[in-house]
Design a protein around this motif. Structure first.
Motif, short mmCIF file in Angstrom:
data_model
loop_
_atom_site.label_atom_id
_atom_site.label_comp_id
_atom_site.label_asym_id
_atom_site.label_seq_id
_atom_site.Cartn_x
_atom_site.Cartn_y
_atom_site.Cartn_z
N SER A 345 -47.07 -31.44 -40.69
CA SER A 345 -46.10 -32.24 -41.42
C SER A 345 -45.91 -33.59 -40.75
N ALA A 346 -45.60 -34.58 -41.56
CA ALA A 346 -45.34 -35.91 -41.00
C ALA A 346 -44.12 -35.89 -40.10
N LEU A 347 -43.23 -34.91 -40.27
CA LEU A 347 -42.04 -34.86 -39.43
C LEU A 347 -42.39 -34.60 -37.97
N ASP A 348 -43.55 -33.99 -37.69
CA ASP A 348 -43.97 -33.77 -36.32
C ASP A 348 -44.06 -35.07 -35.54
N ALA A 349 -44.32 -36.16 -36.25
CA ALA A 349 -44.54 -37.44 -35.59
C ALA A 349 -43.26 -38.14 -35.21
N ILE A 350 -42.14 -37.75 -35.79
CA ILE A 350 -40.91 -38.48 -35.53
C ILE A 350 -39.82 -37.64 -34.88
N SER A 351 -40.04 -36.36 -34.72
CA SER A 351 -38.97 -35.51 -34.22
C SER A 351 -39.52 -34.24 -33.61
N THR A 352 -38.78 -33.70 -32.67
CA THR A 352 -39.14 -32.39 -32.13
C THR A 352 -38.47 -31.27 -32.91
N GLU A 353 -37.52 -31.60 -33.78
CA GLU A 353 -36.86 -30.62 -34.64
C GLU A 353 -36.72 -31.20 -36.04
N ALA A 354 -36.62 -30.31 -37.03
CA ALA A 354 -36.39 -30.77 -38.39
C ALA A 354 -35.00 -31.38 -38.48
N PRO A 355 -34.86 -32.48 -39.20
CA PRO A 355 -33.54 -33.11 -39.36
C PRO A 355 -32.62 -32.26 -40.22
N ASP A 356 -31.35 -32.57 -40.14
CA ASP A 356 -30.38 -31.88 -40.97
C ASP A 356 -30.34 -32.52 -42.35
N GLY A 357 -29.70 -31.82 -43.29
CA GLY A 357 -29.50 -32.40 -44.61
C GLY A 357 -30.33 -31.74 -45.69
N ASN A 358 -30.06 -32.13 -46.92
CA ASN A 358 -30.72 -31.59 -48.10
C ASN A 358 -31.65 -32.65 -48.68
N PRO A 359 -32.97 -32.49 -48.57
CA PRO A 359 -33.89 -33.53 -49.05
C PRO A 359 -33.68 -33.87 -50.53
N ALA A 360 -33.44 -32.87 -51.37
CA ALA A 360 -33.25 -33.13 -52.79
C ALA A 360 -31.99 -33.95 -53.04
N LEU A 361 -30.93 -33.62 -52.30
CA LEU A 361 -29.67 -34.36 -52.47
C LEU A 361 -29.81 -35.79 -51.95
N ILE A 362 -30.47 -35.94 -50.79
CA ILE A 362 -30.67 -37.28 -50.21
C ILE A 362 -31.46 -38.16 -51.19
N ALA A 363 -32.54 -37.61 -51.72
CA ALA A 363 -33.37 -38.38 -52.64
C ALA A 363 -32.61 -38.72 -53.93
N SER A 364 -31.85 -37.75 -54.44
CA SER A 364 -31.09 -37.98 -55.68
C SER A 364 -30.09 -39.12 -55.51
N ILE A 365 -29.33 -39.05 -54.40
CA ILE A 365 -28.31 -40.08 -54.18
C ILE A 365 -28.96 -41.45 -54.01
N ALA A 366 -30.08 -41.50 -53.28
CA ALA A 366 -30.76 -42.77 -53.06
C ALA A 366 -31.22 -43.38 -54.38
N VAL A 367 -31.81 -42.58 -55.25
CA VAL A 367 -32.28 -43.08 -56.55
C VAL A 367 -31.10 -43.57 -57.39
N VAL A 368 -30.02 -42.80 -57.40
CA VAL A 368 -28.84 -43.19 -58.19
C VAL A 368 -28.25 -44.49 -57.66
N ILE A 369 -28.27 -44.66 -56.34
CA ILE A 369 -27.79 -45.93 -55.76
C ILE A 369 -28.56 -47.11 -56.35
N GLY A 370 -29.87 -46.98 -56.45
CA GLY A 370 -30.68 -48.06 -57.02
C GLY A 370 -30.35 -48.34 -58.47
N ILE A 371 -30.13 -47.29 -59.26
CA ILE A 371 -29.80 -47.47 -60.68
C ILE A 371 -28.42 -48.11 -60.82
N VAL A 372 -27.46 -47.65 -60.02
CA VAL A 372 -26.11 -48.24 -60.07
C VAL A 372 -26.16 -49.71 -59.63
N LEU A 373 -27.00 -50.00 -58.64
CA LEU A 373 -27.15 -51.39 -58.20
C LEU A 373 -27.62 -52.28 -59.35
#
Length: 784
Positions: A345-373
């Motif tokens: 996984s590409a995450l191996d290159a940036i971290s020794t552990e998986a980050p916290d959070g929900n990928p689907a939720l993070i992506a959803s909010i980011a996309v909605v931010i762009g539309i609201v902008l």
């Protein structure tokens, strides 16, 4: 996130197979479907009636002038494309397998990106110059709703062409090149951005030189209406609307689309692995589908303001896009980073552990931010440039006290609006960045996803933008032909006012898209540098705080380039417009019977003047955009180049909004007066607003919009040279002498082209004929 290592080291292979590959193929099919819709909309427009023979003759002259200009421009730009093709072959792509294959196809897709950008601009212009007389004819015989629908269908064709070619190019590269797709896409994005910048600058100089020259002599000195056939600059003015506002803006929005996708795919592969190469394609594909819905939602109705109709359709399609994007995010993406897997996984290159959070939720909010902008920018820009709101009304009132107060009030609107717009864009960027939960790669990817969210509205944005010059040209065709009834003329005036506001709005959204794309590319630059540095040297970039002299100098230089670029573009318009003024004055003075309508102006001479001047003048800003990052990067190092990009993005955002909104406010203040307010046409107030509008023309249609591709060209050049800059600056392979030599050559070329550009100003002043002594003026403050 614990164990965070900010240095992005060697990336694991990221392959798109199985269901992911099927999804990318579906995206490519959606892109082909969008192109098919573009063909259908084109046929709808061309099936409309063409009006009288006079209308056809005038439209044909505009068509021939626009086509001739773009063909000459493309021949000129072919030289730059050839040089860039070879330069890309020479630039390294990092330590990857099949490096030479990637280099070759990066150069090949540079040409593809440039070709797509040119195609969007040329085909959009080609339809616009055929739609203008159809809109005029429909307004005269069938009413406002039919005329407006033809204009909107013209824009819809260009919108579908933009999203179709952008998605098709990106999806084909992902299918063919898999984990190497981001490197190949750097060439695709660079080609689109470079050609769009040249088209934006060249077209902007052409259109505003003709427009300013026509207004100053026709409206102010001779007191004749806009688009009066007695004015030799009218055909050039109408040609300019198409090569600048249609071809230039369409290419600009296409490259924003392409470059945002490029940045998202580069960062996505680092943050989400294989899904990061697919998800950024799914969101714009949703946008392509909702854009079609937006086209059919935009149905002009009797008694409903045209701008209200367009805005309502935009908001509805944006809302549908947001809902569908959220659903797709939760269906496609996992709800935990643990589900991505650790091995390969590409995450191996940036971290020794998986980050916290929900990928689907993070992506959803980011996309909605762009539309609201996008929706927020639409409202904000509409407020500062719309005729029904206080800022433009206040600018209109100042016309009662002369041109100076009109200019001062317009500058005030531009400065103030830039602050609010920048705050909104900054909030969107920072909000998206915070979604990363401590991971640099995920934070940067979230910013790029906000850009992808904004891309869901691009089809509607391009349609709104193209509607502006089509309605403007339709009014010009009607006025020059004299074959339109008073009712039809009023319809066209109303549509032109709507088009002025939609053009201003789309410029604001284009600026927001440019900032998000440039910020994401800035992140790509940082990760590329970290990749090249390796873990042991990563602190050299990450610890380069703003008070580091190299970073601070870079910030100042980046800001300075934006100012210099804007000054060169505006000065180019001033020189070319001056030549137009002298030529139009000469014709009024020397050709018998022009004012009586018995003599025919020599329209072709003005078209030839602005064609030659615009093609000559576009070289200097283009050289500055490409070589400035090279001079800074190789001369001062990669930390200074990072500061350079940050300074350019910050200053470019403020400058672009200021120029666009000040110009839009002046333009619509003039429309207010022409509608009968403050004395109406021919009054001193009208002359004052015409002067304000001529100042604003190069602001809003040349320098301001050209800053968008400027930012992305400089970021892409920096991304492309990042590996070479680092390898020549750090470690055992330093080549200080060669590095400094490259920087000095780049700086010397910049100085040389600016010097040559300045010499042309003196030549024009010496050779041009003096102004006509008999030319009357309605305002004693107006001079040559």
């Amino acid at each position: 996130m614990t164990g965070f290592n900010p240095a992005v080291t060697a990336m694991a292979d990221v392959e798109v197979t199985g269901g992911n590959l099927v999804l990318v193929v579906i995206v490519a099919l959606i892109a082909i479907g969008a192109l098919a819709m573009a063909v259908m909309f084109r046929k709808e427009v061309l099936s409309a009636g063409e009006g009288t023979d006079n209308m056809k003759n005038i439209a044909l002259a505009v068509q021939e002038g626009a086509d001739a200009y773009l063909q000459r421009q493309f021949r000129t730009l072919a030289i730059f494309a050839a040089i860039a093709f070879v330069a890309l072959l020479a630039l390294p792509v990092g330590d990857i397998d099949s490096a030479w294959v990637v280099r070759i196809f990066r150069s090949v897709f540079f040409l593809v990106g440039a070709g797509f950008s040119a195609a969007v601009g040329y085909l959009g212009m080609s339809l616009a110059v055929r739609a203008n007389l159809r809109v005029a004819a429909a307004a005269n015989t069938q009413g406002r709703e039919v005329a407006m629908n033809i204009g909107l269908r013209t824009g819809a064709m260009v919108g579908m062409l933009t999203v179709g070619l952008g998605l098709l190019g990106a999806s084909v590269v992902v299918i063919i090149f898999q984990d190497n797709a981001p490197k190949v896409l750097e060439g695709f994005g660079f080609g689109a951005a470079l050609l769009a910048m040249f088209m934006r600058v060249g077209g902007g100089i052409f259109t505003k030189a003709a427009d300013v020259g026509a207004d100053l002599v026709g409206k102010v000195e001779q007191n004749i209406p806009e688009d009066d056939p007695r004015n030799a600059a009218t055909i050039a003015d109408n040609v300019g609307d198409n090569v600048g506002d249609c071809a230039g803006m369409a290419a600009d929005l296409f490259e924003s689309y392409a470059v945002t996708l490029v940045a998202a795919l580069i960062l996505g592969s680092q943050a989400f692995g294989d899904k990061g190469l697919v998800y950024p394609l799914l969101i714009p594909a949703i946008g392509a589908l909702t854009a079609v819905g937006g086209v059919y939602l935009t149905r002009p109705r009797p008694g409903v303001n045209g701008l209200t109709t367009i805005n309502t359709a935009f908001y509805i399609s944006a809302a549908i896009g947001a809902v569908v994007s959220v659903i797709v995010s939760f269906v496609y993406l996992p709800t935990s980073f643990d589900d991505f897997g650790r091995l390969g996984s590409a995450l191996d290159a940036i971290s020794t552990e998986a980050p916290d959070g929900n990928p689907a939720l993070i992506a959803s909010i980011a996309v909605v931010i762009g539309i609201v902008l996008a929706a927020a920018i639409l409202s904000l820009t509409g407020y500062f440039t719309g005729t029904e709101y206080k800022p433009v009304k206040d600018v209109g009132k100042t016309s009662l006290t002369g041109a100076a107060t009109v200019i001062l009030s317009g500058l005030s609107v531009g400065f103030e609006s830039a602050v609010y717009t920048t705050i909104v864009i900054g909030a969107a960027v920072f909000g998206a960045f915070l979604l990363g939960t401590g991971s640099l790669a995920i934070s940067l990817f979230a910013v790029a996803l906000a850009g992808c969210g904004l891309l869901t509205t691009v089809g509607s944005i391009v349609a709104m933008d193209t509607f502006g010059p089509v309605s403007d040209n339709a009014q010009g065709v009607a006025e020059m032909s004299g074959d339109v009834s008073p009712e039809g003329a009023q319809i066209l005036t109303d549509l032109d006012a709507v088009g002025n506001t939609t053009k201003a709005i789309t410029k604001g959204i284009a600026i927001a898209t440019a900032v998000l794309a440039a910020t994401a590319l800035f992140g790509s630059y940082a990760t590329t540098v970290l990749e090249e540095l390796g873990t042991e040297n990563a602190d050299e970039l990450l610890h380069a705080f703003v008070f580091d002299p190299s970073v601070l100098v870079g910030v100042l230089l980046g800001s300075a380039v934006v100012f210099l670029f804007s000054g060169l573009a505006i000065n180019a318009v001033a020189r070319a417009a001056g030549a137009v003024v002298y030529e139009v004055r000469r014709q009024f003075r020397e050709i018998p019977g022009i004012m009586e309508g018995t003599g025919r102006p020599e329209y072709g001479k003005v078209v030839d003047i602005v064609t030659k001047d615009s093609l000559r003048e576009l070289i200097t800003p283009g050289v500055l955009a490409v070589l400035a990052p090279i001079a800074v990067g190789f001369g001062l190092g990669f930390t200074a180049l990072a500061g350079f990009l940050a300074g350019a993005i910050g200053t470019g955002t403020l400058m672009a909004v200021f120029l666009a909104n000040a110009g839009g406010a002046w333009d619509n203040a003039k429309k207010l007066v022409e509608d009968g307010n403050h004395g109406g046409k021919g009054s001193e107030a009208h002359a004052a607003t015409v002067i304000g509008d001529t100042v604003g023309d190069p602001f809003k249609d040349t320098a301001g919009p050209a800053i968008n591709p400027l930012l992305k060209v400089m970021n892409l050049v920096s991304l492309l040279i990042a590996s070479a800059v680092v390898s020549m600056s750090v470690g055992d392979d330093q080549h200080d002498v060669l590095r400094i030599l490259i920087a000095l050559v780049a700086a010397a070329i910049i100085v040389a082209v600016i010097y040559i550009s300045k010499q042309r100003e003196t030549t024009m002043g010496d050779d041009a004929a003096p102004p006509a002594a008999s030319a009357p003026t309605t305002d004693p403050a107006v001079t040559a």
